[in-house]
Design a protein around this motif. Sequence first.
Motif, PDB file in Angstrom:
ATOM      1  N   LEU A   1       0.842  -1.187   0.000  1.00 53.85           N
ATOM      2  CA  LEU A   1       0.000   0.000   0.000  1.00 53.85           C
ATOM      3  C   LEU A   1       0.881   1.243   0.000  1.00 53.85           C
ATOM      4  O   LEU A   1       1.975   1.248   0.568  1.00 53.85           O
ATOM      5  N   TYR A   2       0.392   2.306  -0.632  1.00 50.20           N
ATOM      6  CA  TYR A   2       1.186   3.529  -0.724  1.00 50.20           C
ATOM      7  C   TYR A   2       1.635   4.018   0.648  1.00 50.20           C
ATOM      8  O   TYR A   2       2.735   4.537   0.805  1.00 50.20           O
ATOM      9  N   GLY A   3       0.793   3.858   1.657  1.00 51.93           N
ATOM     10  CA  GLY A   3       1.117   4.380   2.979  1.00 51.93           C
ATOM     11  C   GLY A   3       1.958   3.461   3.835  1.00 51.93           C
ATOM     12  O   GLY A   3       2.306   3.820   4.975  1.00 51.93           O
ATOM     13  N   ASP A   4       2.330   2.286   3.326  1.00 54.01           N
ATOM     14  CA  ASP A   4       3.161   1.368   4.112  1.00 54.01           C
ATOM     15  C   ASP A   4       4.515   1.996   4.422  1.00 54.01           C
ATOM     16  O   ASP A   4       5.102   2.684   3.589  1.00 54.01           O
ATOM     17  N   GLU A   5       5.013   1.712   5.613  1.00 52.90           N
ATOM     18  CA  GLU A   5       6.320   2.252   6.014  1.00 52.90           C
ATOM     19  C   GLU A   5       7.429   1.740   5.101  1.00 52.90           C
ATOM     20  O   GLU A   5       8.379   2.452   4.782  1.00 52.90           O
ATOM     21  N   SER A   6       7.319   0.503   4.671  1.00 54.41           N
ATOM     22  CA  SER A   6       8.290  -0.082   3.753  1.00 54.41           C
ATOM     23  C   SER A   6       7.550  -0.822   2.659  1.00 54.41           C
ATOM     24  O   SER A   6       6.479  -1.393   2.888  1.00 54.41           O
ATOM     25  N   TRP A   7       8.124  -0.803   1.457  1.00 55.78           N
ATOM     26  CA  TRP A   7       7.548  -1.544   0.350  1.00 55.78           C
ATOM     27  C   TRP A   7       8.248  -2.889   0.170  1.00 55.78           C
ATOM     28  O   TRP A   7       8.218  -3.474  -0.890  1.00 55.78           O
ATOM     29  N   GLY A   8       8.863  -3.378   1.231  1.00 59.85           N
ATOM     30  CA  GLY A   8       9.469  -4.700   1.211  1.00 59.85           C
ATOM     31  C   GLY A   8      10.851  -4.704   0.581  1.00 59.85           C
ATOM     32  O   GLY A   8      11.540  -3.686   0.516  1.00 59.85           O
ATOM     33  N   GLU A   9      11.258  -5.870   0.112  1.00 54.36           N
ATOM     34  CA  GLU A   9      12.571  -6.024  -0.516  1.00 54.36           C
ATOM     35  C   GLU A   9      12.698  -5.075  -1.708  1.00 54.36           C
ATOM     36  O   GLU A   9      11.783  -4.993  -2.537  1.00 54.36           O
ATOM     37  N   PRO A  10      13.809  -4.337  -1.822  1.00 49.38           N
ATOM     38  CA  PRO A  10      13.970  -3.401  -2.935  1.00 49.38           C
ATOM     39  C   PRO A  10      13.823  -4.091  -4.299  1.00 49.38           C
ATOM     40  O   PRO A  10      14.103  -5.289  -4.438  1.00 49.38           O
ATOM     41  N   VAL A  11      13.397  -3.325  -5.283  1.00 48.68           N
ATOM     42  CA  VAL A  11      13.137  -3.864  -6.624  1.00 48.68           C
ATOM     43  C   VAL A  11      14.076  -3.228  -7.639  1.00 48.68           C
ATOM     44  O   VAL A  11      14.654  -2.161  -7.419  1.00 48.68           O
ATOM     45  N   ASP A  12      14.202  -3.874  -8.783  1.00 47.02           N
ATOM     46  CA  ASP A  12      15.104  -3.396  -9.829  1.00 47.02           C
ATOM     47  C   ASP A  12      14.460  -2.349 -10.746  1.00 47.02           C
ATOM     48  O   ASP A  12      15.138  -1.449 -11.231  1.00 47.02           O
ATOM     49  N   VAL A  13      13.171  -2.488 -10.990  1.00 45.58           N
ATOM     50  CA  VAL A  13      12.468  -1.580 -11.906  1.00 45.58           C
ATOM     51  C   VAL A  13      11.144  -1.172 -11.281  1.00 45.58           C
ATOM     52  O   VAL A  13      10.422  -2.008 -10.731  1.00 45.58           O
ATOM     53  N   ILE A  14      10.827   0.123 -11.367  1.00 44.91           N
ATOM     54  CA  ILE A  14       9.518   0.615 -10.945  1.00 44.91           C
ATOM     55  C   ILE A  14       8.857   1.315 -12.124  1.00 44.91           C
ATOM     56  O   ILE A  14       9.456   2.189 -12.765  1.00 44.91           O
ATOM     57  N   ILE A  15       7.632   0.927 -12.422  1.00 42.53           N
ATOM     58  CA  ILE A  15       6.824   1.582 -13.445  1.00 42.53           C
ATOM     59  C   ILE A  15       5.849   2.471 -12.690  1.00 42.53           C
ATOM     60  O   ILE A  15       4.903   1.982 -12.053  1.00 42.53           O
ATOM     61  N   ASP A  16       6.065   3.798 -12.738  1.00 40.96           N
ATOM     62  CA  ASP A  16       5.311   4.717 -11.883  1.00 40.96           C
ATOM     63  C   ASP A  16       4.323   5.561 -12.673  1.00 40.96           C
ATOM     64  O   ASP A  16       4.711   6.398 -13.484  1.00 40.96           O
ATOM     65  N   ALA A  17       3.041   5.347 -12.385  1.00 41.31           N
ATOM     66  CA  ALA A  17       1.976   6.101 -13.047  1.00 41.31           C
ATOM     67  C   ALA A  17       1.367   7.165 -12.148  1.00 41.31           C
ATOM     68  O   ALA A  17       0.398   7.803 -12.533  1.00 41.31           O
ATOM     69  N   VAL A  18       1.936   7.352 -10.943  1.00 46.37           N
ATOM     70  CA  VAL A  18       1.315   8.241  -9.972  1.00 46.37           C
ATOM     71  C   VAL A  18       2.070   9.558  -9.830  1.00 46.37           C
ATOM     72  O   VAL A  18       1.513  10.638  -9.939  1.00 46.37           O
ATOM     73  N   GLY A  19       3.373   9.479  -9.556  1.00 46.60           N
ATOM     74  CA  GLY A  19       4.153  10.688  -9.379  1.00 46.60           C
ATOM     75  C   GLY A  19       3.818  11.407  -8.087  1.00 46.60           C
ATOM     76  O   GLY A  19       3.323  10.819  -7.129  1.00 46.60           O
ATOM     77  N   GLY A  20       4.084  12.720  -8.072  1.00 49.50           N
ATOM     78  CA  GLY A  20       3.782  13.538  -6.909  1.00 49.50           C
ATOM     79  C   GLY A  20       4.500  13.063  -5.662  1.00 49.50           C
ATOM     80  O   GLY A  20       5.694  12.747  -5.682  1.00 49.50           O
ATOM     81  N   GLU A  21       3.773  12.985  -4.552  1.00 51.71           N
ATOM     82  CA  GLU A  21       4.361  12.603  -3.275  1.00 51.71           C
ATOM     83  C   GLU A  21       4.820  11.152  -3.245  1.00 51.71           C
ATOM     84  O   GLU A  21       5.552  10.757  -2.338  1.00 51.71           O
ATOM     85  N   LEU A  22       4.416  10.372  -4.225  1.00 53.56           N
ATOM     86  CA  LEU A  22       4.803   8.963  -4.245  1.00 53.56           C
ATOM     87  C   LEU A  22       6.211   8.754  -4.805  1.00 53.56           C
ATOM     88  O   LEU A  22       6.787   7.670  -4.646  1.00 53.56           O
ATOM     89  N   LEU A  23       6.782   9.770  -5.435  1.00 54.99           N
ATOM     90  CA  LEU A  23       8.106   9.593  -6.028  1.00 54.99           C
ATOM     91  C   LEU A  23       9.176   9.276  -4.990  1.00 54.99           C
ATOM     92  O   LEU A  23      10.031   8.426  -5.218  1.00 54.99           O
TER      93      LEU A  23
END
Length: 310
Positions: free
Chosen positions: A185-207
């Motif tokens: 979830l966007y508000g999670d403290e951590s997004w788990g194990e780091p990833v190699d590629v992120i496809i981001d359609a949101v931008g803004g504060e999520l960057l």
Amino acid sequence: MRRVRHTVNGGPEVLFTEDVAAPEPGPGELLIRTEAIGVTLPAVRKVREGSEPVPLGGEVAGVVAALGEGVTGFAVGDRVTGLCFTHGYAELAVVHSAMASHIPAHATAVDAIALVRSGLVARGAYEAGRPEPGESVLVTAAASAIGTLALQFAKAGGARRVVAAVSSAEKADFVRELGADEVVLYGDESWGEPVDVIIDAVGGELLAPAVRALAPGGRLVAFSSGGGTIEAYDLLVGGKSVIGFQMGLIARNKPALYARWRDELWQLHAAGELRTSVAAELPLNEAARAHELIESRRNLGKVVLVTGQG
């Protein structure tokens, strides 16, 4: 004909339906009697945040009603889809022939809206991240029209781990069915194990959290209309990079690649290897409801306006 527009900026409530004269196609243009119209986050943001009211363009699909001077490759009565840069929320819309393509016999106008533009952006953004088989991929807005297709491209491309980032836990089962191995979830403290590629359609504060979720050497592909700011130091520390992607550049500068990707989308769709998701089909006069559905982040897949002309 009927069309939807706005004279002031604001929320969905500022949209209204009006009766106006039909437009005329100019040189190189098609006049399309629309059957389905795609509602996108950029259009929603233009209404909410724009500096002034603008025509609501975007994806349309339907039947060619008239041809402008010099048009080749199309005929009145052809079923087509394409991008409209003027008034697209309308029963009749003008599309330049260079931005139009035929709809295969096996597909509907709604299929075309759910697949073509969203699929091209998903495919292009995924390719821009230069993923290697065995790498991990995270997709933001994973329950959106583009996100659902990007998940499938990542899975089919051999990703070791596909992560879906969504706004609420209610979307978890939906994105898992489309290939997500994990859901954050966007508000999670951590997004788990780091990833190699992120496809981001949101931008803004999520960057910022997205950059933190990248593994060393990771790549974030940004194609959102949401803007946002990234600190250079956050990239330098892990040798990370951000790649901007715009499908319009591919369409203008690499038309052969654009056409090949589009043809492959239809082939995968016909073979049942690429699943489209439609959250809602709403009548044209309920455009405000369609915008509200996207603003509230409740949609699971594409939101489509239908004119009842199919």
